[in-house]
Design a protein around this motif. Sequence first.
Motif, short mmCIF file in Angstrom:
data_model
loop_
_atom_site.label_atom_id
_atom_site.label_comp_id
_atom_site.label_asym_id
_atom_site.label_seq_id
_atom_site.Cartn_x
_atom_site.Cartn_y
_atom_site.Cartn_z
N GLN A 157 113.58 3.50 -75.74
CA GLN A 157 112.41 2.72 -75.33
C GLN A 157 111.82 1.94 -76.51
O GLN A 157 111.43 0.78 -76.36
CB GLN A 157 111.34 3.62 -74.71
N ARG A 158 111.78 2.56 -77.69
CA ARG A 158 111.26 1.90 -78.89
C ARG A 158 112.11 0.66 -79.19
O ARG A 158 111.58 -0.43 -79.45
CB ARG A 158 111.28 2.85 -80.08
N TRP B 188 117.93 -8.63 -85.21
CA TRP B 188 117.83 -8.90 -83.78
C TRP B 188 116.65 -8.16 -83.17
O TRP B 188 116.14 -8.57 -82.13
CB TRP B 188 119.11 -8.49 -83.06
N LEU B 189 116.25 -7.05 -83.79
CA LEU B 189 115.10 -6.27 -83.32
C LEU B 189 113.84 -6.59 -84.12
O LEU B 189 112.81 -5.96 -83.93
CB LEU B 189 115.40 -4.77 -83.41
N GLY B 190 113.94 -7.55 -85.02
CA GLY B 190 112.80 -7.91 -85.83
C GLY B 190 112.59 -6.98 -87.01
O GLY B 190 111.50 -6.93 -87.58
N ASP C 41 113.84 12.73 -77.05
CA ASP C 41 113.88 11.98 -78.32
C ASP C 41 114.77 10.75 -78.19
O ASP C 41 114.41 9.67 -78.64
CB ASP C 41 114.38 12.86 -79.47
N ASN C 42 115.95 10.93 -77.58
CA ASN C 42 116.86 9.80 -77.37
C ASN C 42 116.23 8.74 -76.50
O ASN C 42 116.36 7.54 -76.77
CB ASN C 42 118.18 10.27 -76.75
N ALA D 47 121.51 3.08 -74.73
CA ALA D 47 121.02 3.77 -75.93
C ALA D 47 122.01 3.57 -77.09
O ALA D 47 121.60 3.27 -78.22
CB ALA D 47 120.82 5.26 -75.65
N SER D 48 123.29 3.69 -76.80
CA SER D 48 124.31 3.48 -77.84
C SER D 48 124.33 2.03 -78.30
O SER D 48 124.43 1.75 -79.50
CB SER D 48 125.69 3.85 -77.31
#
Length: 107
Positions: free
Chosen positions: A13-14, A99-101, A7-8, A86-87
């Motif tokens: 990746q997302r 920043w990620l839209g 899940d992490n 990830a963090s």
Amino acid sequence: MAIHQNDNEAERQRRIHLLLDRLPTKVRNAVQWLLTPERRWIRIPTAIVFLIGGMLWFLPILGIWMLPVGIILLAEDVPLFRRLSASLLAWIERRHPAWLGLDKPAQ
């Protein structure tokens, strides 16, 4: 434990894909090319150069923006950096969703 790690990794990746979608096409294509598994021997030195450039943020052209790029590239091969990326990406999503839209979350 393995499900939690999956899940992490899926969330990481997302967030990487969201970030890559914000880049100009040429830069996005270059980073995606570097992220393919068979590019390991190019990715690792490139990541190190980005990390060093990020540490020299006070010089013209170089900047602190290079640190997260180096971490994300190195994270593909080094588990410690995978957790760090990830963090970092989770922090970006919470504090700077644009920043990620993403739209800013309601508070």
